[in-house]
Design an enzyme around this catalytic site. Sequence first.
Site, PDB file in Angstrom:
ATOM      1  N   ASN A  10       0.874  -1.176   0.000  1.00 41.19           N
ATOM      2  CA  ASN A  10       0.000   0.000   0.000  1.00 41.19           C
ATOM      3  C   ASN A  10       0.908   1.223   0.000  1.00 41.19           C
ATOM      4  O   ASN A  10       1.492   1.570   1.026  1.00 41.19           O
ATOM      5  CB  ASN A  10      -0.886  -0.030   1.261  1.00 41.19           C
ATOM      6  CG  ASN A  10      -1.678   1.256   1.425  1.00 41.19           C
ATOM      7  OD1 ASN A  10      -1.781   2.055   0.492  1.00 41.19           O
ATOM      8  ND2 ASN A  10      -2.236   1.460   2.612  1.00 41.19           N
ATOM      9  N   LYS A  12       0.154   4.240  -0.308  1.00 44.89           N
ATOM     10  CA  LYS A  12      -0.502   5.427   0.270  1.00 44.89           C
ATOM     11  C   LYS A  12      -0.302   6.639  -0.668  1.00 44.89           C
ATOM     12  O   LYS A  12      -0.286   6.475  -1.872  1.00 44.89           O
ATOM     13  CB  LYS A  12       0.008   5.696   1.680  1.00 44.89           C
ATOM     14  CG  LYS A  12      -0.029   4.444   2.556  1.00 44.89           C
ATOM     15  CD  LYS A  12       0.099   4.769   4.001  1.00 44.89           C
ATOM     16  CE  LYS A  12       0.272   3.484   4.790  1.00 44.89           C
ATOM     17  NZ  LYS A  12      -0.016   3.639   6.203  1.00 44.89           N
ATOM     18  N   HIS A  97      -9.509   0.960   4.609  1.00 46.98           N
ATOM     19  CA  HIS A  97      -8.253   1.165   5.347  1.00 46.98           C
ATOM     20  C   HIS A  97      -8.539   2.115   6.518  1.00 46.98           C
ATOM     21  O   HIS A  97      -9.350   3.030   6.398  1.00 46.98           O
ATOM     22  CB  HIS A  97      -7.194   1.749   4.414  1.00 46.98           C
ATOM     23  CG  HIS A  97      -5.824   1.759   5.025  1.00 46.98           C
ATOM     24  ND1 HIS A  97      -5.438   2.692   5.964  1.00 46.98           N
ATOM     25  CD2 HIS A  97      -4.767   0.927   4.870  1.00 46.98           C
ATOM     26  CE1 HIS A  97      -4.185   2.433   6.331  1.00 46.98           C
ATOM     27  NE2 HIS A  97      -3.764   1.370   5.685  1.00 46.98           N
ATOM     28  N   GLU A  99      -7.017   4.527   7.641  1.00 47.34           N
ATOM     29  CA  GLU A  99      -6.803   5.953   7.349  1.00 47.34           C
ATOM     30  C   GLU A  99      -8.014   6.535   6.624  1.00 47.34           C
ATOM     31  O   GLU A  99      -8.366   7.690   6.813  1.00 47.34           O
ATOM     32  CB  GLU A  99      -5.504   6.122   6.533  1.00 47.34           C
ATOM     33  CG  GLU A  99      -4.282   5.889   7.422  1.00 47.34           C
ATOM     34  CD  GLU A  99      -3.028   5.449   6.702  1.00 47.34           C
ATOM     35  OE1 GLU A  99      -2.976   5.512   5.457  1.00 47.34           O
ATOM     36  OE2 GLU A  99      -2.089   5.007   7.401  1.00 47.34           O
ATOM     37  N   GLU A 167      -5.501  -5.168  10.428  1.00 47.56           N
ATOM     38  CA  GLU A 167      -4.493  -4.140  10.653  1.00 47.56           C
ATOM     39  C   GLU A 167      -4.803  -3.386  11.944  1.00 47.56           C
ATOM     40  O   GLU A 167      -5.650  -2.477  11.938  1.00 47.56           O
ATOM     41  CB  GLU A 167      -4.502  -3.134   9.490  1.00 47.56           C
ATOM     42  CG  GLU A 167      -4.175  -3.719   8.140  1.00 47.56           C
ATOM     43  CD  GLU A 167      -3.587  -2.664   7.220  1.00 47.56           C
ATOM     44  OE1 GLU A 167      -2.456  -2.857   6.773  1.00 47.56           O
ATOM     45  OE2 GLU A 167      -4.238  -1.637   6.979  1.00 47.56           O
ATOM     46  N   GLY A 173       2.396   2.116  10.755  1.00 43.40           N
ATOM     47  CA  GLY A 173       3.379   3.193  10.638  1.00 43.40           C
ATOM     48  C   GLY A 173       4.070   3.545  11.942  1.00 43.40           C
ATOM     49  O   GLY A 173       4.736   4.581  12.034  1.00 43.40           O
ATOM     50  N   SER A 213       3.250  -2.289  10.353  1.00 40.64           N
ATOM     51  CA  SER A 213       4.702  -2.342  10.621  1.00 40.64           C
ATOM     52  C   SER A 213       5.328  -3.685  10.303  1.00 40.64           C
ATOM     53  O   SER A 213       6.251  -4.134  10.987  1.00 40.64           O
ATOM     54  CB  SER A 213       4.999  -1.939  12.080  1.00 40.64           C
ATOM     55  OG  SER A 213       4.619  -0.595  12.291  1.00 40.64           O
TER      56      SER A 213
END
Length: 250
Positions: A10, A12, A97, A99, A167, A173, A213
Amino acid sequence: MSRRPLIAGNWKMNCLKAEGVALAEGIAAKLRAQAPAADLLVCPPATVVDSVARAVAGSRLAVGGQDCHADKSGAHTGDIAAPMLKDLGASYVIVGHSERRADHGESDAVVRAKATAAHAAGLIAIICIGETEVERDGGRTLEVVGGQFEGSLPNGATPDNTVIAYEPVWAIGTGRTPTTPEVAEVHGAIRALAAKRLGTAGSARLRILYGGSMKPSNAKELLALEDVDGGLIGGASLKVDDFWAIAQSC
Ligand code: PEP
Protein backbone atom coordinates in the site's frame (compact mmCIF):
# COMPACT_ATOMS: atom_id res chain seq x y z
CA MET A 1 -5.87 -26.33 3.28
CA SER A 2 -3.06 -24.41 1.67
CA ARG A 3 -3.71 -20.82 0.76
CA ARG A 4 -1.32 -19.01 -1.55
CA PRO A 5 -0.05 -15.98 0.37
CA LEU A 6 -0.58 -12.46 -0.92
CA ILE A 7 2.02 -9.78 -0.28
CA ALA A 8 0.39 -6.43 -1.00
CA GLY A 9 2.06 -3.03 -0.98
CA ASN A 10 0.00 0.00 0.00
CA TRP A 11 1.95 2.96 -1.28
CA LYS A 12 -0.50 5.43 0.27
CA MET A 13 -0.03 9.04 -0.95
CA ASN A 14 3.52 8.49 -2.17
CA CYS A 15 5.25 8.35 -5.56
CA LEU A 16 5.09 10.62 -8.56
CA LYS A 17 4.86 8.85 -11.89
CA ALA A 18 8.58 8.19 -12.48
CA GLU A 19 9.15 6.98 -8.92
CA GLY A 20 6.13 4.69 -9.03
CA VAL A 21 7.10 3.18 -12.36
CA ALA A 22 10.69 2.63 -11.19
CA LEU A 23 9.50 0.96 -7.98
CA ALA A 24 7.07 -1.32 -9.79
CA GLU A 25 9.60 -2.15 -12.49
CA GLY A 26 12.13 -3.04 -9.80
CA ILE A 27 9.72 -5.52 -8.23
CA ALA A 28 8.66 -6.93 -11.61
CA ALA A 29 12.32 -7.48 -12.53
CA LYS A 30 12.86 -9.49 -9.33
CA LEU A 31 9.74 -11.50 -10.14
CA ARG A 32 11.02 -12.27 -13.61
CA ALA A 33 14.25 -13.66 -12.16
CA GLN A 34 12.66 -15.66 -9.36
CA ALA A 35 9.13 -16.67 -8.37
CA PRO A 36 8.40 -16.37 -4.65
CA ALA A 37 5.79 -18.58 -2.99
CA ALA A 38 3.31 -15.70 -2.92
CA ASP A 39 1.21 -13.48 -5.14
CA LEU A 40 2.58 -9.94 -5.26
CA LEU A 41 0.48 -6.80 -5.54
CA VAL A 42 1.21 -3.08 -5.48
CA CYS A 43 -1.46 -0.47 -4.77
CA PRO A 44 -0.14 2.90 -5.99
CA PRO A 45 -2.02 6.19 -5.70
CA ALA A 46 -4.80 6.41 -8.30
CA THR A 47 -2.79 8.94 -10.32
CA VAL A 48 -0.12 6.33 -11.00
CA VAL A 49 -2.21 3.16 -11.45
CA ASP A 50 -2.27 3.56 -15.23
CA SER A 51 1.49 4.08 -15.62
CA VAL A 52 2.35 1.29 -13.20
CA ALA A 53 -0.09 -1.13 -14.81
CA ARG A 54 1.41 -0.41 -18.25
CA ALA A 55 4.96 -0.77 -16.91
CA VAL A 56 4.35 -4.20 -15.38
CA ALA A 57 1.91 -5.58 -17.96
CA GLY A 58 2.80 -9.18 -18.73
CA SER A 59 4.67 -9.64 -15.44
CA ARG A 60 3.32 -11.52 -12.42
CA LEU A 61 2.98 -8.28 -10.43
CA ALA A 62 -0.66 -7.33 -9.87
CA VAL A 63 -1.83 -3.74 -9.49
CA GLY A 64 -4.61 -2.41 -7.29
CA GLY A 65 -6.27 0.78 -6.12
CA GLN A 66 -6.33 2.12 -2.56
CA ASP A 67 -10.03 3.00 -2.47
CA CYS A 68 -13.09 3.19 -4.70
CA HIS A 69 -16.51 4.82 -4.56
CA ALA A 70 -19.60 2.71 -3.95
CA ASP A 71 -21.24 4.03 -7.14
CA LYS A 72 -20.06 3.06 -10.58
CA SER A 73 -20.38 6.61 -11.94
CA GLY A 74 -22.05 9.91 -11.14
CA ALA A 75 -21.76 13.23 -9.34
CA HIS A 76 -18.95 12.47 -6.88
CA THR A 77 -16.27 15.05 -7.51
CA GLY A 78 -12.77 13.75 -6.92
CA ASP A 79 -13.82 10.17 -6.32
CA ILE A 80 -12.79 7.11 -8.30
CA ALA A 81 -15.17 4.34 -9.33
CA ALA A 82 -14.23 0.68 -9.24
CA PRO A 83 -14.77 0.22 -13.02
CA MET A 84 -12.29 3.07 -13.59
CA LEU A 85 -9.61 1.18 -11.67
CA LYS A 86 -10.45 -1.98 -13.57
CA ASP A 87 -10.23 -0.02 -16.81
CA LEU A 88 -6.66 1.01 -15.95
CA GLY A 89 -5.54 -2.56 -15.36
CA ALA A 90 -6.18 -2.95 -11.62
CA SER A 91 -7.30 -6.32 -10.35
CA TYR A 92 -7.60 -5.48 -6.62
CA VAL A 93 -8.76 -2.55 -4.52
CA ILE A 94 -8.22 -1.84 -0.82
CA VAL A 95 -11.39 -0.72 0.98
CA GLY A 96 -11.88 0.39 4.56
CA HIS A 97 -8.25 1.16 5.35
CA SER A 98 -8.16 2.71 8.82
CA GLU A 99 -6.80 5.95 7.35
CA ARG A 100 -9.93 6.18 5.14
CA ARG A 101 -12.18 5.22 8.04
CA ALA A 102 -10.56 7.97 10.17
CA ASP A 103 -9.91 10.69 7.58
CA HIS A 104 -13.16 10.28 5.65
CA GLY A 105 -15.51 8.96 8.32
CA GLU A 106 -16.11 5.69 6.50
CA SER A 107 -18.46 3.39 8.40
CA ASP A 108 -18.70 -0.38 8.01
CA ALA A 109 -21.79 0.16 5.83
CA VAL A 110 -19.81 2.43 3.50
CA VAL A 111 -16.95 -0.07 3.36
CA ARG A 112 -19.40 -2.87 2.59
CA ALA A 113 -20.91 -0.81 -0.25
CA LYS A 114 -17.45 -0.14 -1.66
CA ALA A 115 -16.56 -3.83 -1.51
CA THR A 116 -19.83 -4.63 -3.30
CA ALA A 117 -18.91 -2.10 -6.01
CA ALA A 118 -15.46 -3.64 -6.32
CA HIS A 119 -16.97 -7.09 -6.82
CA ALA A 120 -19.42 -5.77 -9.41
CA ALA A 121 -16.48 -4.32 -11.35
CA GLY A 122 -14.61 -7.61 -11.23
CA LEU A 123 -12.05 -6.45 -8.68
CA ILE A 124 -10.87 -8.37 -5.62
CA ALA A 125 -11.67 -6.30 -2.52
CA ILE A 126 -9.12 -6.18 0.28
CA ILE A 127 -11.28 -5.27 3.27
CA CYS A 128 -9.32 -3.76 6.17
CA ILE A 129 -10.37 -4.14 9.79
CA GLY A 130 -8.55 -3.48 13.04
CA GLU A 131 -8.80 -2.07 16.53
CA THR A 132 -7.41 1.16 17.96
CA GLU A 133 -5.01 1.17 20.88
CA VAL A 134 -7.75 2.30 23.26
CA GLU A 135 -9.94 -0.57 22.12
CA ARG A 136 -7.13 -3.10 22.61
CA ASP A 137 -6.22 -1.70 26.01
CA GLY A 138 -9.90 -1.93 26.93
CA GLY A 139 -9.95 -5.65 26.04
CA ARG A 140 -12.34 -5.03 23.14
CA THR A 141 -10.17 -6.22 20.22
CA LEU A 142 -12.18 -9.29 19.21
CA GLU A 143 -15.49 -7.48 19.67
CA VAL A 144 -14.37 -4.53 17.51
CA VAL A 145 -12.69 -6.59 14.80
CA GLY A 146 -15.62 -9.02 14.73
CA GLY A 147 -18.10 -6.16 14.39
CA GLN A 148 -16.11 -4.60 11.54
CA PHE A 149 -15.86 -7.96 9.79
CA GLU A 150 -19.61 -8.57 10.05
CA GLY A 151 -20.47 -5.02 9.01
CA SER A 152 -17.98 -4.67 6.16
CA LEU A 153 -18.27 -8.04 4.42
CA PRO A 154 -20.83 -7.93 1.59
CA ASN A 155 -23.27 -10.76 1.00
CA GLY A 156 -21.62 -11.61 -2.31
CA ALA A 157 -18.20 -12.12 -0.74
CA THR A 158 -16.32 -15.29 -1.64
CA PRO A 159 -12.71 -16.38 -1.05
CA ASP A 160 -12.08 -15.57 -4.72
CA ASN A 161 -13.31 -11.96 -4.70
CA THR A 162 -12.38 -10.96 -1.15
CA VAL A 163 -9.28 -10.74 1.03
CA ILE A 164 -9.38 -9.60 4.66
CA ALA A 165 -6.56 -7.49 6.08
CA TYR A 166 -6.28 -7.38 9.87
CA GLU A 167 -4.49 -4.14 10.65
CA PRO A 168 -4.33 -2.99 14.26
CA VAL A 169 -4.56 0.80 13.88
CA TRP A 170 -1.92 1.37 16.55
CA ALA A 171 0.58 -0.78 14.62
CA ILE A 172 0.30 1.11 11.33
CA GLY A 173 3.38 3.19 10.64
CA THR A 174 4.50 3.05 14.28
CA GLY A 175 7.10 0.28 14.21
CA ARG A 176 5.05 -1.54 16.85
CA THR A 177 3.34 -4.88 16.27
CA PRO A 178 1.17 -7.15 18.36
CA THR A 179 2.85 -10.28 19.70
CA THR A 180 2.53 -13.35 17.51
CA PRO A 181 0.02 -14.98 19.92
CA GLU A 182 -2.07 -11.79 19.72
CA VAL A 183 -1.99 -11.86 15.90
CA ALA A 184 -2.81 -15.58 15.90
CA GLU A 185 -5.78 -15.02 18.22
CA VAL A 186 -7.35 -12.34 16.01
CA HIS A 187 -6.73 -14.19 12.74
CA GLY A 188 -8.22 -17.35 14.23
CA ALA A 189 -11.27 -15.41 15.39
CA ILE A 190 -11.73 -13.87 11.93
CA ARG A 191 -11.53 -17.29 10.30
CA ALA A 192 -14.12 -18.65 12.73
CA LEU A 193 -16.46 -15.76 11.90
CA ALA A 194 -15.82 -16.29 8.19
CA ALA A 195 -16.96 -19.90 8.52
CA LYS A 196 -20.40 -18.63 9.52
CA ARG A 197 -20.60 -16.39 6.45
CA LEU A 198 -18.73 -18.40 3.81
CA GLY A 199 -19.06 -21.93 5.15
CA THR A 200 -16.20 -24.00 6.50
CA ALA A 201 -14.71 -24.69 3.06
CA GLY A 202 -15.02 -21.04 2.04
CA SER A 203 -13.43 -19.84 5.26
CA ALA A 204 -10.58 -22.31 4.81
CA ARG A 205 -9.82 -20.70 1.42
CA LEU A 206 -10.16 -17.06 2.56
CA ARG A 207 -6.91 -15.14 2.66
CA ILE A 208 -6.43 -13.11 5.84
CA LEU A 209 -3.48 -10.72 5.70
CA TYR A 210 -1.70 -9.08 8.60
CA GLY A 211 -0.82 -5.38 8.26
CA GLY A 212 0.94 -2.96 10.60
CA SER A 213 4.70 -2.34 10.62
CA MET A 214 5.50 -5.58 8.80
CA LYS A 215 9.14 -5.43 7.67
CA PRO A 216 11.88 -7.84 6.63
CA SER A 217 12.95 -8.38 10.26
CA ASN A 218 9.54 -9.53 11.53
CA ALA A 219 7.85 -10.88 8.39
CA LYS A 220 9.00 -14.47 8.72
CA GLU A 221 7.61 -14.87 12.24
CA LEU A 222 4.27 -13.26 11.35
CA LEU A 223 3.87 -15.08 8.04
CA ALA A 224 4.60 -18.43 9.68
CA LEU A 225 1.38 -18.22 11.70
CA GLU A 226 -1.22 -20.69 10.51
CA ASP A 227 -3.98 -18.17 9.79
CA VAL A 228 -1.76 -15.41 8.40
CA ASP A 229 -1.93 -15.62 4.62
CA GLY A 230 0.25 -12.70 3.67
CA GLY A 231 0.76 -9.07 4.49
CA LEU A 232 -0.52 -5.60 3.69
CA ILE A 233 2.59 -3.48 3.83
CA GLY A 234 2.86 0.29 3.92
CA GLY A 235 6.27 1.84 4.58
CA ALA A 236 8.33 -1.21 3.68
CA SER A 237 6.57 -1.53 0.32
CA LEU A 238 8.24 1.66 -0.91
CA LYS A 239 11.65 0.00 -1.15
CA VAL A 240 12.14 -2.80 -3.69
CA ASP A 241 14.56 -4.72 -1.48
CA ASP A 242 12.40 -4.56 1.65
CA PHE A 243 9.23 -5.54 -0.19
CA TRP A 244 11.06 -8.37 -1.93
CA ALA A 245 12.59 -9.59 1.34
CA ILE A 246 9.10 -9.76 2.87
CA ALA A 247 7.84 -11.71 -0.15
CA GLN A 248 10.74 -14.10 0.23
CA SER A 249 9.73 -14.76 3.85
CA CYS A 250 6.66 -16.65 2.65
C1 PEP B 1 -0.78 0.11 5.98
O1 PEP B 1 -0.86 1.30 5.76
O2 PEP B 1 -1.66 -0.65 5.54
C2 PEP B 1 0.36 -0.37 6.74
C3 PEP B 1 0.33 -1.60 7.19
O3 PEP B 1 1.38 0.51 6.95
P1 PEP B 1 2.81 0.18 7.63
O4 PEP B 1 3.31 -1.11 7.03
O5 PEP B 1 3.67 1.35 7.27
O6 PEP B 1 2.57 0.04 9.09
